[in-house]
Design an enzyme around this catalytic site. Structure first.
Site, PDB file in Angstrom:
ATOM      1  N   ASP A 158     107.418 -50.014  -8.811  1.00 32.44           N
ATOM      2  CA  ASP A 158     108.647 -50.777  -8.542  1.00 32.44           C
ATOM      3  C   ASP A 158     109.124 -51.465  -9.820  1.00 32.44           C
ATOM      4  OD1 ASP A 158     108.470 -50.359  -5.598  1.00 32.44           O
ATOM      5  OD2 ASP A 158     106.635 -51.495  -5.867  1.00 32.44           O
ATOM      6  N   HIS A 186     105.189 -54.395  -1.499  1.00 32.74           N
ATOM      7  CA  HIS A 186     105.678 -53.068  -1.899  1.00 32.74           C
ATOM      8  C   HIS A 186     106.360 -52.458  -0.680  1.00 32.74           C
ATOM      9  CE1 HIS A 186     106.091 -49.025  -3.294  1.00 32.74           C
ATOM     10  NE2 HIS A 186     105.375 -48.588  -2.283  1.00 32.74           N
TER      11      HIS A 186
HETATM   12  P1  NAX Z   1      99.696 -37.009   0.264  1.00 38.94           P
HETATM   13  O1  NAX Z   1      99.897 -36.884   1.730  1.00 38.94           O
HETATM   14  O2  NAX Z   1     100.167 -35.906  -0.643  1.00 38.94           O
HETATM   15  O3  NAX Z   1      98.141 -37.210  -0.045  1.00 38.94           O
HETATM   16  C1  NAX Z   1      97.369 -38.143   0.650  1.00 38.94           C
HETATM   17  C2  NAX Z   1      95.959 -37.613   0.631  1.00 38.94           C
HETATM   18  O4  NAX Z   1      95.135 -38.612   1.207  1.00 38.94           O
HETATM   19  C3  NAX Z   1      95.792 -36.340   1.454  1.00 38.94           C
HETATM   20  O5  NAX Z   1      95.203 -35.319   0.637  1.00 38.94           O
HETATM   21  C4  NAX Z   1      94.870 -36.763   2.591  1.00 38.94           C
HETATM   22  O6  NAX Z   1      93.970 -35.742   2.984  1.00 38.94           O
HETATM   23  C5  NAX Z   1      94.146 -37.948   1.937  1.00 38.94           C
HETATM   24  N1  NAX Z   1      93.533 -38.872   2.905  1.00 38.94           N
HETATM   25  C6  NAX Z   1      94.000 -39.259   4.119  1.00 38.94           C
HETATM   26  N2  NAX Z   1      93.109 -40.058   4.710  1.00 38.94           N
HETATM   27  C7  NAX Z   1      92.080 -40.221   3.849  1.00 38.94           C
HETATM   28  C8  NAX Z   1      90.849 -40.916   3.889  1.00 38.94           C
HETATM   29  N3  NAX Z   1      90.497 -41.620   4.960  1.00 38.94           N
HETATM   30  N4  NAX Z   1      90.027 -40.846   2.803  1.00 38.94           N
HETATM   31  C9  NAX Z   1      90.365 -40.119   1.740  1.00 38.94           C
HETATM   32  N5  NAX Z   1      91.498 -39.403   1.635  1.00 38.94           N
HETATM   33  C10 NAX Z   1      92.346 -39.463   2.676  1.00 38.94           C
HETATM   34  O7  NAX Z   1     100.325 -38.398  -0.158  1.00 38.94           O
HETATM   35  P2  NAX Z   1     100.728 -38.923  -1.608  1.00 38.94           P
HETATM   36  O8  NAX Z   1     102.135 -38.528  -1.875  1.00 38.94           O
HETATM   37  O9  NAX Z   1      99.672 -38.566  -2.574  1.00 38.94           O
HETATM   38  O10 NAX Z   1     100.778 -40.505  -1.334  1.00 38.94           O
HETATM   39  C11 NAX Z   1      99.599 -41.230  -1.079  1.00 38.94           C
HETATM   40  C12 NAX Z   1      99.926 -42.635  -0.626  1.00 38.94           C
HETATM   41  O11 NAX Z   1     100.630 -43.339  -1.627  1.00 38.94           O
HETATM   42  C13 NAX Z   1     100.813 -42.700   0.628  1.00 38.94           C
HETATM   43  O12 NAX Z   1     100.314 -43.694   1.488  1.00 38.94           O
HETATM   44  C14 NAX Z   1     102.152 -43.123   0.057  1.00 38.94           C
HETATM   45  O13 NAX Z   1     102.943 -43.783   1.028  1.00 38.94           O
HETATM   46  C15 NAX Z   1     101.707 -44.051  -1.044  1.00 38.94           C
HETATM   47  N6  NAX Z   1     102.687 -44.376  -2.079  1.00 38.94           N
HETATM   48  C16 NAX Z   1     102.611 -45.592  -2.643  1.00 38.94           C
HETATM   49  C17 NAX Z   1     103.445 -45.984  -3.668  1.00 38.94           C
HETATM   50  C18 NAX Z   1     103.331 -47.332  -4.308  1.00 38.94           C
HETATM   51  O14 NAX Z   1     104.137 -47.623  -5.197  1.00 38.94           O
HETATM   52  N7  NAX Z   1     102.400 -48.222  -3.928  1.00 38.94           N
HETATM   53  C19 NAX Z   1     104.529 -45.080  -4.150  1.00 38.94           C
HETATM   54  C20 NAX Z   1     104.267 -43.638  -3.825  1.00 38.94           C
HETATM   55  C21 NAX Z   1     103.681 -43.396  -2.481  1.00 38.94           C
HETATM   56  O15 NAX Z   1     104.710 -43.424  -1.521  1.00 38.94           O
END
Ligand code: NAX
Length: 327
Positions: A158, A186
């Site tokens: 951000d 966030h």
């Molecule tokens: P993806 O859906 O591409 O990847 C998430 C991964 O997490 C998947 O491979 C899934 O299998 C894995 N996962 C789910 N549960 C799990 C667990 N219990 N233990 C270990 N792995 C697990 O998402 P991605 O685009 O990589 O985003 C990841 C997270 O970042 C999401 O929650 C998203 O909302 C968040 N974000 C946060 C941002 C920030 O600025 N704080 C910005 C970007 C993003 O939106």
């Protein structure tokens, strides 16, 4: 070259994981004298995909990359780690409210919080997975023996978005912008603060005469940038999110230059009248020795205070929503 940093990354098979791991392995975050061990945590259906990512990491022949651990067990992933980057979480499904997402992802962070007790004594935790601030609160409350101030949630993306918007508007580069703060959650309630920002050392409000823009479009653009990227790309921010995580780590491990600060959501100690304990984005500085401080004494207009109150109220509500997951 004797330093070794062990870094756990959860959600390693996801899109942010894919953008993050190679930069960690290259040494970008911890510097050219520190080897990096990667502990990759995923859920069982994604382990095969992680194996593919590890093949690619090995094929880069990164000189600083030490060993790699792949696991679906948080106790294994966090054993002895110095940093835990908690990226993995379920995305918000169709028709899901923010509160539903909080309830859906909360339990992941109770389990992972408990396992973080196995980490190294100098552990730092950065939560990226949404809702990042409240997930960090849950993890912190479940990690016996780990000081609460070691838990951060990412608002660096951000902040970087805010730098880019101010630079574009002023017709300068991001190198000319400084002292921008993201306050609060966030989420779309965050308050990107241009009142304290500087452009080439001058107040941003003096350089950008268009104050209506600073008080409206600038703020909403930063608040809603994630949604704009999903609308354009069909996928949420990934490379820029990974970049934010790398920037966060770099800012925490290096001493902050005098007069500067960066944004990170950290446990509130009551600074600026914010409820103690919630994970709130503040302006912070690092001493480069593993300690950070919340910058004190920034002036906030009544208008800014109102914005900050809104994002604080949202975080207090989120804390209520997960009260049963907190110890
Ligand atoms: P993806 O859906 O591409 O990847 C998430 C991964 O997490 C998947 O491979 C899934 O299998 C894995 N996962 C789910 N549960 C799990 C667990 N219990 N233990 C270990 N792995 C697990 O998402 P991605 O685009 O990589 O985003 C990841 C997270 O970042 C999401 O929650 C998203 O909302 C968040 N974000 C946060 C941002 C920030 O600025 N704080 C910005 C970007 C993003 O939106």
């Amino acid at each position: 070259m004797s330093n070794l940093v062990k870094v756990a990354v959860t959600g390693a098979a996801g899109q942010i994981g894919y953008a993050l791991l190679f930069r960690l392995a290259s040494g970008e975050a911890f510097g050219p004298d520190t080897r990096v061990a990667l502990h990759l945590l995923e859920i069982p259906p994604a382990l095969k995909a992680v194996e593919g990512v590890v093949m690619e990491l090995n094929d880069c022949a990164f000189p600083l990359l030490d060993n790699i651990v792949i696991t679906d067990d948080a106790n294994v992933a966090f054993d002895g780690v110095n940093w835990a980057l908690l990226v993995g979480a379920k995305p918000r499904g169709k028709g899901m409210e923010r509160g539903d997402l909080i309830r859906e992802n909360g339990p992941i962070f109770t389990t992972q919080g408990k396992a973080l007790s196995k980490a190294a004594s100098d552990l730092n935790v950065l939560v990226v997975g949404n809702p990042a601030n409240t997930n960090a609160l849950i993890a912190a409350n479940n990690a016996d023996g780990v000081p609460i101030e070691r838990f951060h949630a990412m608002t660096r993306l951000d902040q970087n978005r805010a730098y880019a918007q101010l630079a574009e508007k002023a017709g300068v580069t991001v190198n000319d912008v400084s002292n921008v703060t993201i306050w609060g959650n966030h989420s779309a309630t965050q308050y990107p603060d241009a009142e304290n920002a500087k452009i080439n050392g001058k107040p941003a409000y003096d350089v950008i005469g268009h104050h209506d823009w600073l008080r409206s479009e600038f703020i909403t653009t930063v608040q809603k940038r994630g949604a704009a990227i999903i609308a354009a790309r069909g996928l949420s921010s990934a490379a820029s999110a990974a970049n934010g995580a790398i920037d966060h780590v770099k800012s925490m491990v290096n001493k902050t230059p005098e007069g500067h600060w960066f944004s990170a959501a950290v446990p509130s100690d009551g600074s600026y009248g914010i409820a103690e304990g919630i994970i709130f984005s503040y302006p912070v500085t690092s001493d480069g020795q593993g300690n950070y401080s919340i910058v004190q004494g920034l002036s906030l207009s009544d208008w800014a205070k109102e914005k900050i109150a809104v994002t604080e109220a949202e975080l207090r509500d989120e804390r209520e929503t997960v009260a049963d997951l907190l110890k």
